[in-house]
Design an enzyme around this catalytic site. Structure first.
Site, PDB file in Angstrom:
ATOM      1  N   GLY A  11      27.946 -48.263 -31.954  1.00 30.32           N
ATOM      2  CA  GLY A  11      27.654 -47.984 -30.551  1.00 30.32           C
ATOM      3  C   GLY A  11      28.349 -46.711 -30.111  1.00 30.32           C
ATOM      4  NE  ARG A  72      24.544 -50.989 -32.874  1.00 25.20           N
ATOM      5  CZ  ARG A  72      25.780 -51.136 -32.447  1.00 25.20           C
ATOM      6  NH1 ARG A  72      26.768 -51.300 -33.296  1.00 25.20           N
ATOM      7  NH2 ARG A  72      26.049 -51.132 -31.164  1.00 25.20           N
ATOM      8  CG  ASP A 103      34.807 -54.236 -35.272  1.00 25.19           C
ATOM      9  OD1 ASP A 103      33.724 -53.725 -34.913  1.00 25.19           O
ATOM     10  OD2 ASP A 103      35.177 -55.367 -34.904  1.00 25.19           O
ATOM     11  CB  THR A 125      34.137 -48.935 -29.961  1.00 26.70           C
ATOM     12  OG1 THR A 125      33.569 -50.043 -29.246  1.00 26.70           O
ATOM     13  CG2 THR A 125      35.545 -49.316 -30.356  1.00 26.70           C
ATOM     14  CG  ASP A 127      32.896 -53.079 -27.518  1.00 27.70           C
ATOM     15  OD1 ASP A 127      32.417 -52.896 -26.381  1.00 27.70           O
ATOM     16  OD2 ASP A 127      32.198 -53.260 -28.534  1.00 27.70           O
ATOM     17  CG  ASP A 129      35.931 -54.082 -30.709  1.00 26.33           C
ATOM     18  OD1 ASP A 129      36.089 -52.854 -30.855  1.00 26.33           O
ATOM     19  OD2 ASP A 129      34.872 -54.659 -30.999  1.00 26.33           O
ATOM     20  NE  ARG A 171      29.451 -55.072 -30.870  1.00 27.96           N
ATOM     21  CZ  ARG A 171      29.055 -54.858 -32.100  1.00 27.96           C
ATOM     22  NH1 ARG A 171      28.887 -55.855 -32.929  1.00 27.96           N
ATOM     23  NH2 ARG A 171      28.829 -53.638 -32.496  1.00 27.96           N
TER      24      ARG A 171
HETATM   25  P1  ATP Z   1      30.590 -50.895 -31.795  1.00 23.61           P
HETATM   26  O1  ATP Z   1      31.555 -52.034 -31.935  1.00 23.61           O
HETATM   27  O2  ATP Z   1      30.980 -49.938 -30.752  1.00 23.61           O
HETATM   28  O3  ATP Z   1      29.177 -51.295 -31.678  1.00 23.61           O
HETATM   29  P2  ATP Z   1      30.664 -50.606 -34.656  1.00 23.61           P
HETATM   30  O4  ATP Z   1      31.086 -49.485 -35.529  1.00 23.61           O
HETATM   31  O5  ATP Z   1      31.451 -51.878 -34.776  1.00 23.61           O
HETATM   32  O6  ATP Z   1      30.669 -50.055 -33.189  1.00 23.61           O
HETATM   33  P3  ATP Z   1      28.418 -51.752 -36.081  1.00 23.61           P
HETATM   34  O7  ATP Z   1      26.960 -51.719 -35.800  1.00 23.61           O
HETATM   35  O8  ATP Z   1      29.058 -53.057 -36.289  1.00 23.61           O
HETATM   36  O9  ATP Z   1      29.116 -50.919 -34.923  1.00 23.61           O
HETATM   37  O10 ATP Z   1      28.686 -50.896 -37.414  1.00 23.61           O
HETATM   38  C1  ATP Z   1      28.165 -49.576 -37.528  1.00 23.61           C
HETATM   39  C2  ATP Z   1      27.600 -49.361 -38.895  1.00 23.61           C
HETATM   40  O11 ATP Z   1      28.630 -49.479 -39.894  1.00 23.61           O
HETATM   41  C3  ATP Z   1      26.532 -50.338 -39.345  1.00 23.61           C
HETATM   42  O12 ATP Z   1      25.271 -50.119 -38.788  1.00 23.61           O
HETATM   43  C4  ATP Z   1      26.563 -50.118 -40.853  1.00 23.61           C
HETATM   44  O13 ATP Z   1      25.872 -48.934 -41.200  1.00 23.61           O
HETATM   45  C5  ATP Z   1      28.050 -49.921 -41.121  1.00 23.61           C
HETATM   46  N1  ATP Z   1      28.654 -51.205 -41.543  1.00 23.61           N
HETATM   47  C6  ATP Z   1      28.958 -52.275 -40.783  1.00 23.61           C
HETATM   48  N2  ATP Z   1      29.453 -53.296 -41.515  1.00 23.61           N
HETATM   49  C7  ATP Z   1      29.443 -52.863 -42.798  1.00 23.61           C
HETATM   50  C8  ATP Z   1      29.829 -53.452 -44.061  1.00 23.61           C
HETATM   51  N3  ATP Z   1      30.291 -54.691 -44.135  1.00 23.61           N
HETATM   52  N4  ATP Z   1      29.692 -52.694 -45.156  1.00 23.61           N
HETATM   53  C9  ATP Z   1      29.218 -51.446 -45.105  1.00 23.61           C
HETATM   54  N5  ATP Z   1      28.838 -50.841 -43.967  1.00 23.61           N
HETATM   55  C10 ATP Z   1      28.938 -51.533 -42.827  1.00 23.61           C
END
Ligand code: ATP
Length: 319
Positions: A11, A72, A103, A125, A127, A129, A171
């Site tokens: 995000g 994503r 994360d 982020t 959040d 978090d 979240r």
């Molecule tokens: P926010 O919390 O602000 O939404 P975020 O980084 O947590 O941000 P996610 O959609 O959970 O958002 O993760 C972003 C991207 O990171 C995913 O779309 C994916 O490409 C990659 N990713 C997430 N989890 C994994 C994993 N277990 N292994 C490899 N890549 C991952």
């Protein structure tokens, strides 16, 4: 290390541009080359990588969103997809990667590091978090956006003796809800940390009505319950008009505040320092006003974010 890459993932958050700028300008000043990866891990897999210059990051420090784009891309959990991504980085001769995201993005960075490719994570982020940092980039900007919305709801709620539920992002983390409830003077806080007890909430609202309160604002973290259904329940039980306002993506946009710009600039430059010192697999944070770094795997798997019991207690006292 001669060439580094930078991407934004997950995000988006206000201040991501300032972080990219921090990485680019700090790297150039150290004589490194910098490459921008478009649309997060998706662009990394599709080899959408371009060299960035000083002017690539001109005029972005004050802009919300991320000019590199974010995505994503669940396919990144597949090792073959990640192997292709590493291949693409190697084609450009890029030695290390800075990943700005939440994360989930850290998980991707952790996996790349485990495959032998050094990454540094920056917490981007709204959040708040992410473990290992007091603040994430974008969180305090989003907090101001939420407060602005709550102030407006308060005006109209008071005029109409209405009960308002405001659904806040975060979240599984209640920080944004808790802080906006304190700053916005909300009457009730429902976060993943407090849980939702409908009967207790109703009893408190009724007590407020009995005391002569003109309005009630309930700050609720997303994903906990359906805000509109909760509003209907309260309206049915109290006989007072109750409306839910889901703030949604409004919270993600807008100009980053001064704090977020400075935080992002510091973190961006710090990530370059870490890479030049030979670090990989680290994530950057700010703790007690100092730049810190932690093992990215440790941050994801073992480090817990503290629950602000003191601030929940304060909120309780002030309502
Ligand atoms: P926010 O919390 O602000 O939404 P975020 O980084 O947590 O941000 P996610 O959609 O959970 O958002 O993760 C972003 C991207 O990171 C995913 O779309 C994916 O490409 C990659 N990713 C997430 N989890 C994994 C994993 N277990 N292994 C490899 N890549 C991952």
């Amino acid at each position: 290390i001669k060439k580094i890459g930078v991407l934004t993932s997950g995000g988006d958050a206000p201040g991501m541009n300032a972080a990219v700028r921090g990485v680019v300008r700090a790297a150039l000043s150290e004589g490194l080359e910098v490459y921008g990866v478009y649309d997060g891990y998706q662009g990394l897999h599709q080899n959408r990588i371009e060299k960035l210059t000083r002017s690539s990051v001109s005029d972005v420090i004050n802009k919300g969103g991320t000019f590199l784009g974010s995505a994503r891309f669940p396919e990144f959990k597949d090792e073959k997809v990640r192997a292709q991504a590493i291949e693409n980085l190697k084609i450009h001769g890029i030695d290390a990667l800075v990943v700005i995201g939440g994360d989930g993005s850290y998980m991707g960075a952790k996996k790349l590091t485990e495959m032998g490719y050094p990454c540094i994570g920056l917490p981007g982020t709204i959040d708040n978090d992410v473990a290992g940092t007091d603040y994430t980039i974008g969180y305090l900007t989003a907090l101001n956006t939420v407060i602005d919305a709550i102030d407006r709801l308060r005006d109209t709620s008071s005029s109409h003796q209405r009960i308002s539920i405001v659904e806040v992002m975060g979240r599984h983390c209640g920080d944004l809800t808790l802080m906006s409830a304190i700053a916005g003077g909300c009457e009730y806080i429902i976060t993943p940390e407090t849980g939702l007890n409908k009967e207790e909430l109703l009893a408190k609202i009724k007590e407020g009505i009995y005391k002569g309160k003109k309005h009630a604002i309930i700050a609720l973290t997303e994903l906990m319950t359906d805000a509109n259904e909760l509003a209907k329940y309260i309206e049915d039980e109290t006989g007072r008009e109750t409306r839910a306002t889901v703030l949604g993506h409004i919270q993600r946009g807008g100009q980053p505040t001064a704090f977020d710009r400075i935080l992002a600039s510091r973190m961006g430059a710090y990530s370059v320092e870490l890479l030049m010192e030979g670090h990989g697999g680290r994530c950057v944070g700010i703790q007690n006003e100092k730049m810190v770094h932690h093992d990215i795997i440790d941050a994801i798997e073992n480090m817990k974010r503290p629950v602000r019991k003191d601030l929940y207690a304060l909120a309780d006292k002030l309502f």
